[in-house]
Design a protein around this motif. Structure first.
Motif, mmCIF file in Angstrom:
data_model
loop_
_atom_site.group_PDB
_atom_site.id
_atom_site.type_symbol
_atom_site.label_atom_id
_atom_site.label_comp_id
_atom_site.label_asym_id
_atom_site.label_seq_id
_atom_site.Cartn_x
_atom_site.Cartn_y
_atom_site.Cartn_z
ATOM 1 N N VAL A 340 61.980 48.535 45.360
ATOM 2 C CA VAL A 340 62.694 48.967 44.146
ATOM 3 C C VAL A 340 63.878 48.042 43.879
ATOM 4 C CG1 VAL A 340 64.018 50.827 43.076
ATOM 5 C CG2 VAL A 340 61.970 51.368 44.396
ATOM 6 N N GLY A 341 64.638 47.726 44.955
ATOM 7 C CA GLY A 341 65.769 46.817 44.794
ATOM 8 C C GLY A 341 65.333 45.436 44.353
ATOM 9 N N GLY A 342 64.242 44.948 44.927
ATOM 10 C CA GLY A 342 63.724 43.637 44.563
ATOM 11 C C GLY A 342 63.232 43.585 43.122
ATOM 12 N N PHE A 343 62.517 44.629 42.702
ATOM 13 C CA PHE A 343 61.991 44.682 41.336
ATOM 14 C C PHE A 343 63.132 44.685 40.316
ATOM 15 C CE2 PHE A 343 60.735 47.148 37.600
ATOM 16 C CZ PHE A 343 59.659 46.402 37.156
ATOM 17 N N LEU A 344 64.108 45.560 40.540
ATOM 18 C CA LEU A 344 65.241 45.624 39.619
ATOM 19 C C LEU A 344 66.075 44.344 39.678
ATOM 20 C CD1 LEU A 344 66.395 49.324 40.123
ATOM 21 C CD2 LEU A 344 65.015 48.370 38.275
ATOM 22 N N GLY A 345 66.159 43.730 40.877
ATOM 23 C CA GLY A 345 66.866 42.457 41.001
ATOM 24 C C GLY A 345 66.188 41.365 40.206
ATOM 25 N N ILE A 346 64.842 41.358 40.197
ATOM 26 C CA ILE A 346 64.087 40.385 39.412
ATOM 27 C C ILE A 346 64.353 40.588 37.919
ATOM 28 C CG2 ILE A 346 61.756 39.742 38.682
ATOM 29 C CD1 ILE A 346 62.549 38.525 41.327
ATOM 30 N N VAL A 347 64.352 41.868 37.491
ATOM 31 C CA VAL A 347 64.626 42.162 36.073
ATOM 32 C C VAL A 347 66.019 41.655 35.693
ATOM 33 C CG1 VAL A 347 64.970 44.000 34.379
ATOM 34 C CG2 VAL A 347 63.089 44.157 36.009
ATOM 35 N N LEU A 348 67.013 41.962 36.528
ATOM 36 C CA LEU A 348 68.379 41.505 36.255
ATOM 37 C C LEU A 348 68.476 39.983 36.308
ATOM 38 C CD1 LEU A 348 71.356 42.133 35.751
ATOM 39 C CD2 LEU A 348 71.662 42.410 38.224
ATOM 40 N N GLY A 349 67.807 39.380 37.298
ATOM 41 C CA GLY A 349 67.812 37.924 37.411
ATOM 42 C C GLY A 349 67.172 37.257 36.213
ATOM 43 N N GLU A 350 66.101 37.851 35.677
ATOM 44 C CA GLU A 350 65.436 37.319 34.487
ATOM 45 C C GLU A 350 66.382 37.347 33.286
ATOM 46 O OE1 GLU A 350 62.142 36.024 31.998
ATOM 47 O OE2 GLU A 350 62.517 35.975 34.154
ATOM 48 N N ILE A 351 67.086 38.465 33.127
ATOM 49 C CA ILE A 351 68.031 38.595 32.014
ATOM 50 C C ILE A 351 69.154 37.556 32.147
ATOM 51 C CG2 ILE A 351 69.751 40.103 30.932
ATOM 52 C CD1 ILE A 351 67.957 42.472 31.765
ATOM 53 N N VAL A 352 69.706 37.466 33.358
ATOM 54 C CA VAL A 352 70.817 36.535 33.591
ATOM 55 C C VAL A 352 70.378 35.090 33.345
ATOM 56 C CG1 VAL A 352 72.340 35.561 35.364
ATOM 57 C CG2 VAL A 352 72.050 38.033 35.202
ATOM 58 N N SER A 353 69.211 34.707 33.866
ATOM 59 C CA SER A 353 68.754 33.328 33.722
ATOM 60 C C SER A 353 68.474 32.973 32.264
ATOM 61 C CB SER A 353 67.501 33.086 34.574
ATOM 62 O OG SER A 353 66.428 33.900 34.123
ATOM 63 N N ARG A 354 67.956 33.933 31.505
ATOM 64 C CA ARG A 354 67.658 33.658 30.094
ATOM 65 C C ARG A 354 68.924 33.594 29.238
ATOM 66 N NH1 ARG A 354 62.551 33.340 28.524
ATOM 67 N NH2 ARG A 354 60.938 34.047 29.962
ATOM 68 N N VAL A 355 70.005 34.143 29.748
ATOM 69 C CA VAL A 355 71.286 34.058 29.038
ATOM 70 C C VAL A 355 72.069 32.829 29.494
ATOM 71 C CG1 VAL A 355 73.534 35.145 28.710
ATOM 72 C CG2 VAL A 355 71.457 36.539 28.605
#
Length: 414
Positions: A340-355
């Motif tokens: 769960v932590g990894g999945f949500l971390g990926i979602v957050l990382g995707e948002i951060v990287s695209r910004v």
């Protein structure tokens, strides 16, 4: 006990310890998001470096005067060699150096080049720009520039110029078109070519015979740099070594008092790529500390869960559950926390990287994939897998401790 039952019980433990579990998960989220964002940024930086070099001719070698400034300002032609004005008395480059280098077999083309500041005037406006003088007999073979309009310099040209896109369209109030006349140091110069946007935008490139007359203190047969093109990328390294040894002999100097520098585009690209990789690894290692903190949090949560579920563990053992069944439940619980932590971390990382990546101003090449502005599928899988692995490792000791409990002691636990 079946795996399905173990997974159900592990999920039940996760759902019934919401606050503690989610606090632990947040630690994993931050760690995974930090690591994958930095790796994605590193990939984008690498892609940007490759993009900046993708059209550069990696067979170009540049010789510049002076050894302390061992870098070459990559001038017209993406590796065509910039250099300083040809006015350094003690270590200047001359026709003697070009003649000495002609004996090297790997060299396909070679010419001397000068550059310096000059006042450029158009429609009553004046700007100080860098003017580069090239040998028009050879320059077209060492330059792979793209043109917005017009043509390259020809051997018969003299007082003509190829200018950058910014010079033509943005520097002056009125745009400069092909065949328009500009004034450089009181000399009328006709524009015959305009480079594409991004192609040495502020360049003014002229035949060297004309450039000598507009660049202050420039001298005939004295160069700010010597541009060399070899036959193939594979011979660049050996050609550089031979150029250095030839010039050491012809200029009567040794390594101690060496007065020239030899650089090549391929080494520059490799050096920048290595620097980006090292920086990405260093920043990723720092971000990895947050994953270590998250692992400690998972271990703490699992030990607390074992203590809270002591009586349940005793009951399960009393009705026939084996040690491996108890261990499997808690290992799956810690793996779920990591997932769960990894999945949500990926979602957050995707948002951060695209910004962050677009805001960084990195120039991504035309061949770049979507991973250049976000996370690649491989990186997503790696992030989730790493989080689950951390979860499992962190949960092994608490799970083993739970599996070794004696049923009688566990049932009497208060």
């Amino acid at each position: 006990m079946r795996y399905k039952t173990s997974l159900k019980l592990a999920t039940n433990i996760l759902l019934h310890s919401k606050i503690r579990s989610w606090l632990t998960i947040i630690g994993i989220v931050i760690g995974v998001a930090s690591v994958v964002s930095i790796v994605a940024l590193g990939d984008a930086m690498t892609e940007s470096v490759e993009s900046s070099f993708e059209d550069m001719d990696l067979t170009i070698i540049t010789v510049t005067p002076g050894y302390s400034g061992a870098q070459s300002s990559m001038g017209p032609g993406r590796g065509g060699g910039g250099g300083t004005t040809a006015t350094i008395d003690e270590d200047e480059l001359t026709d003697k150096d070009i003649m000495a280098l002609r004996s090297i077999e790997e060299i396909e083309y070679m010419y001397g080049q000068i550059s310096g500041k000059a006042d450029v005037e158009f429609t009553g406006e004046t700007a100080s720009l860098s003017v580069t003088g090239v040998d028009t007999q050879v320059w077209k073979y060492t330059s792979n520039m793209d043109y917005d309009s017009g043509r390259a310099l020809e051997p018969s040209d003299k007082y003509v110029a190829v200018i950058g896109y910014n010079v033509a369209n943005e520097l002056f109030d009125q745009p400069i078109g092909v065949n328009r006349v500009i004034t450089i140091e009181d000399r009328s110069v006709r524009v015959v070519g305009i480079l594409e946007d991004g192609e040495s935008n502020n360049a003014v490139i002229m035949p060297i015979d004309a450039a000598i007359n507009v660049i202050e203190d420039a001298e005939k047969d004295v160069y700010g740099s010597i541009v060399i093109k070899v036959e193939d990328e594979e011979v660049v390294e050996s050609a550089v070594e031979e150029i250095e040894s030839t010039l050491l002999i012809s200029r009567h100097v040794d390594e101690k008092d060496r007065d020239f520098s030899v650089t090549d585009s391929k080494s520059q690209m490799d050096g920048v790529s290595d620097m980006v990789s090292s920086m990405t690894f260093f920043l990723g290692a720092i971000a990895g500390v947050s994953l270590l903190v998250g692992a400690v949090g998972i271990a703490n949560t699992m030990f607390t869960s074992v203590m809270e579920k002591t009586k349940e563990i005793g009951t399960m053992k009393a009705i026939g559950a084996k040690n491996r069944d108890i261990m499997m439940i808690f290992v799956m619980n810690s793996a779920l926390v990591g997932f769960v932590g990894g999945f949500l971390g990926i979602v957050l990382g995707e948002i951060v990287s695209r910004v962050v990546i677009p805001m960084s101003g990195l120039q991504i090449g035309r061949t770049a994939t979507s991973s250049a502005t976000g996370l690649s599928p491989e990186l997503m899988i790696l992030g989730i897998g790493l989080a689950m692995l951390i979860g499992v490792i962190s949960g092994v000791i608490p799970a083993y401790s739970a599996s070794k409990m004696k049923p009688v002691d566990a049932l009497r636990y208060e």
